[in-house]
Write an enzyme that holds these catalytic residues in place. Structure first.
Site, PDB file in Angstrom:
ATOM      1  N   HIS A  76      88.366 -58.631  97.925  1.00 20.89           N
ATOM      2  CA  HIS A  76      87.478 -59.536  97.923  1.00 20.89           C
ATOM      3  C   HIS A  76      86.157 -58.464  96.876  1.00 20.89           C
ATOM      4  O   HIS A  76      86.589 -56.713  96.891  1.00 20.89           O
ATOM      5  CB  HIS A  76      86.544 -59.888  98.739  1.00 20.89           C
ATOM      6  CG  HIS A  76      85.966 -58.902  99.583  1.00 20.89           C
ATOM      7  ND1 HIS A  76      87.014 -58.003 100.275  1.00 20.89           N
ATOM      8  CD2 HIS A  76      85.067 -58.287 100.212  1.00 20.89           C
ATOM      9  CE1 HIS A  76      86.367 -57.138 101.484  1.00 20.89           C
ATOM     10  NE2 HIS A  76      85.252 -57.500 101.395  1.00 20.89           N
TER      11      HIS A  76
ATOM     12  N   HIS B  33      83.512 -56.617  96.752  1.00 22.39           N
ATOM     13  CA  HIS B  33      82.788 -55.857  98.073  1.00 22.39           C
ATOM     14  C   HIS B  33      82.987 -54.269  97.195  1.00 22.39           C
ATOM     15  O   HIS B  33      84.282 -54.082  97.460  1.00 22.39           O
ATOM     16  CB  HIS B  33      82.685 -55.751  99.443  1.00 22.39           C
ATOM     17  CG  HIS B  33      81.830 -57.195  99.821  1.00 22.39           C
ATOM     18  ND1 HIS B  33      81.913 -57.643 100.696  1.00 22.39           N
ATOM     19  CD2 HIS B  33      80.821 -57.877  99.075  1.00 22.39           C
ATOM     20  CE1 HIS B  33      81.311 -58.844 101.140  1.00 22.39           C
ATOM     21  NE2 HIS B  33      80.279 -58.557 100.120  1.00 22.39           N
TER      22      HIS B  33
ATOM     23  N   ASP C 258      82.829 -51.618  99.101  1.00 24.19           N
ATOM     24  CA  ASP C 258      84.154 -50.150 100.056  1.00 24.19           C
ATOM     25  C   ASP C 258      85.160 -51.069  99.684  1.00 24.19           C
ATOM     26  O   ASP C 258      86.372 -50.321  99.912  1.00 24.19           O
ATOM     27  CB  ASP C 258      84.102 -50.982 100.913  1.00 24.19           C
ATOM     28  CG  ASP C 258      83.910 -52.225 102.141  1.00 24.19           C
ATOM     29  OD1 ASP C 258      83.178 -53.263 101.187  1.00 24.19           O
ATOM     30  OD2 ASP C 258      83.585 -52.212 103.130  1.00 24.19           O
ATOM     31  N   HIS C 259      85.822 -52.117  98.197  1.00 26.10           N
ATOM     32  CA  HIS C 259      87.014 -52.419  98.158  1.00 26.10           C
ATOM     33  C   HIS C 259      87.561 -52.047  97.347  1.00 26.10           C
ATOM     34  O   HIS C 259      88.779 -52.897  96.142  1.00 26.10           O
ATOM     35  CB  HIS C 259      87.466 -53.889  98.691  1.00 26.10           C
ATOM     36  CG  HIS C 259      87.157 -54.447 100.032  1.00 26.10           C
ATOM     37  ND1 HIS C 259      88.305 -54.297 100.798  1.00 26.10           N
ATOM     38  CD2 HIS C 259      85.808 -54.107 100.489  1.00 26.10           C
ATOM     39  CE1 HIS C 259      88.135 -54.594 102.333  1.00 26.10           C
ATOM     40  NE2 HIS C 259      86.729 -54.178 102.373  1.00 26.10           N
TER      41      HIS C 259
ATOM     42  N   HIS D  17      84.894 -65.124 105.206  1.00 22.42           N
ATOM     43  CA  HIS D  17      84.035 -63.648 105.061  1.00 22.42           C
ATOM     44  C   HIS D  17      82.540 -64.544 104.484  1.00 22.42           C
ATOM     45  O   HIS D  17      82.312 -65.223 104.250  1.00 22.42           O
ATOM     46  CB  HIS D  17      84.727 -62.462 104.232  1.00 22.42           C
ATOM     47  CG  HIS D  17      84.217 -60.900 103.357  1.00 22.42           C
ATOM     48  ND1 HIS D  17      83.618 -60.942 104.959  1.00 22.42           N
ATOM     49  CD2 HIS D  17      84.261 -60.468 102.746  1.00 22.42           C
ATOM     50  CE1 HIS D  17      82.874 -59.758 104.701  1.00 22.42           C
ATOM     51  NE2 HIS D  17      83.062 -59.624 103.803  1.00 22.42           N
TER      52      HIS D  17
ATOM     53  N   ASP E 198      88.160 -58.592 105.382  1.00 19.76           N
ATOM     54  CA  ASP E 198      87.470 -58.549 105.518  1.00 19.76           C
ATOM     55  C   ASP E 198      87.117 -60.123 106.122  1.00 19.76           C
ATOM     56  O   ASP E 198      87.140 -61.251 104.842  1.00 19.76           O
ATOM     57  CB  ASP E 198      86.329 -58.392 105.030  1.00 19.76           C
ATOM     58  CG  ASP E 198      86.283 -56.657 104.713  1.00 19.76           C
ATOM     59  OD1 ASP E 198      87.492 -56.374 105.268  1.00 19.76           O
ATOM     60  OD2 ASP E 198      85.021 -56.586 104.008  1.00 19.76           O
TER      61      ASP E 198
ATOM     62  N   HIS F 133      89.545 -50.718 108.452  1.00 22.28           N
ATOM     63  CA  HIS F 133      88.330 -51.121 108.521  1.00 22.28           C
ATOM     64  C   HIS F 133      87.559 -52.065 109.202  1.00 22.28           C
ATOM     65  O   HIS F 133      86.684 -52.099 109.578  1.00 22.28           O
ATOM     66  CB  HIS F 133      88.766 -52.030 107.811  1.00 22.28           C
ATOM     67  CG  HIS F 133      87.202 -52.901 106.813  1.00 22.28           C
ATOM     68  ND1 HIS F 133      85.976 -53.161 107.594  1.00 22.28           N
ATOM     69  CD2 HIS F 133      87.368 -53.357 105.593  1.00 22.28           C
ATOM     70  CE1 HIS F 133      85.136 -53.738 106.564  1.00 22.28           C
ATOM     71  NE2 HIS F 133      85.585 -53.363 105.255  1.00 22.28           N
TER      72      HIS F 133
HETATM   73 ZN   LIG Z   1      85.140 -54.172 103.562  1.00 22.27          ZN
HETATM   74 ZN   LIG Z   2      83.561 -57.761 102.860  1.00 23.65          ZN
END
Ligand SMILES: [Zn+2]
Ligand SMILES: [Zn+2]
Length: 261
Positions: free
Chosen positions: A18, A20, A22-23, A95, A165, A223
């Site tokens: 996804h 976000h 951090d990804h 999520h 997530d 995570h």
């Molecule tokens: Zn994440």
């Molecule tokens: Zn996320």
């Protein structure tokens, strides 16, 4: 990747869950470094809607001539990509934004080859061995050899699932069913269930519960929120519900061998 010595010029597919930070924010650096260090093989990226825009926009605004071809695919749930040896499937989790989890499903593998028996039956190593492995009867020095005498029954492929997530949900449970290894997000410990619910994440207990329900063989927690100095509390909570749990860390190696049927 350097430390794991996996090589940078191999056939490679990148699966993004996804949009976000951090990804996805590691992708620009990863691609440019691979190019700088000599990658020439084409690279395919799979991810939800938005991934193409993201890749295009940094290629435009941080101009850099990649030495390899890049192919970006926006995907949904279901079959994502096929390879001769494995298929990759995805499912939507729950999520705060659309988020995909993935499962790599290896196809059935040929049975074990009994080299000792092949030699004993007078089949010389080489192309005849290959034909036996493919299930063909071969003839050598006037003698006919049936592959069943040398090659065991086909072996079941393994399945590895990566749950990104998400709150626990049915779609994810179906995706990961029976996996030999489940790598699952486990952002919070059990005392922060409300927070997990609010932010669309799972607690350690929820990840373990999902592993039980889906009857996976092993679980690796990942995570974990950076707020935990000592994440072993999450491991303890998960292990209470699902014994075969480990805390994932960089370069952790887990042998995945499906149970023979
Ligand atoms: Zn994440
Ligand atoms: Zn996320």
């Amino acid at each position: 990747m350097f430390a794991a010595k996996v090589g940078l010029n191999k056939k490679m597919k990148l699966f993004i869950s996804h949009m976000h930070g951090d990804h996805v924010l590691g992708i620009p650096g990863l691609l440019q470094t691979m190019s700088l260090l000599g990658r020439t093989e084409r690279l395919s990226i799979f991810g939800p809607k938005g991934i193409r825009d993201f890749i295009d926009s940094f290629n435009r605004t941080v101009p850099y001539n990649l030495a390899f071809e890049l192919e970006t695919n926006e995907v949904k749930d279901g079959l994502v990509t096929r390879e001769p040896e494995y298929d990759v499937y995805s499912a939507w989790g729950k999520h705060v934004i659309p988020c995909l989890s993935y499962a790599i499903v290896e196809k059935q593998r040929p049975g074990r080859f009994n080299a000792k028996m092949a030699r004993r039956l007078g089949v010389p190593e080489g192309p005849l061995w290959k034909r036996l492995q493919m299930g063909q009867t071969v003839t050598t020095k006037g003698k006919t050899v049936n592959p069943k005498r040398i090659v065991g029954p086909p072996r079941q492929g393994s399945k590895i699932a990566y749950v990104s997530d998400t709150r626990p949900c049915k779609a994810i449970e179906r995706l990961i069913k029976g996996a030999d290894l489940l790598v699952s997000e486990s952002t919070f410990d059990n005392s922060k269930k409300d927070k997990a619910s609010e932010y669309g994440h799972s607690t350690a207990g929820e990840a373990a519960n999902l592993a039980c329900k889906a009857k996976v063989k092993r679980l690796a927690l990942t995570h974990v929120s950076a707020s935990y100095d000592d994440p072993t509390i999450l491991l303890k909570q998960a292990k209470k519900l699902f014994r075969h749990t480990v805390l994932a860390n960089d370069l952790l190696r887990i042998e995945v061998e499906p149970l023979e049927k």
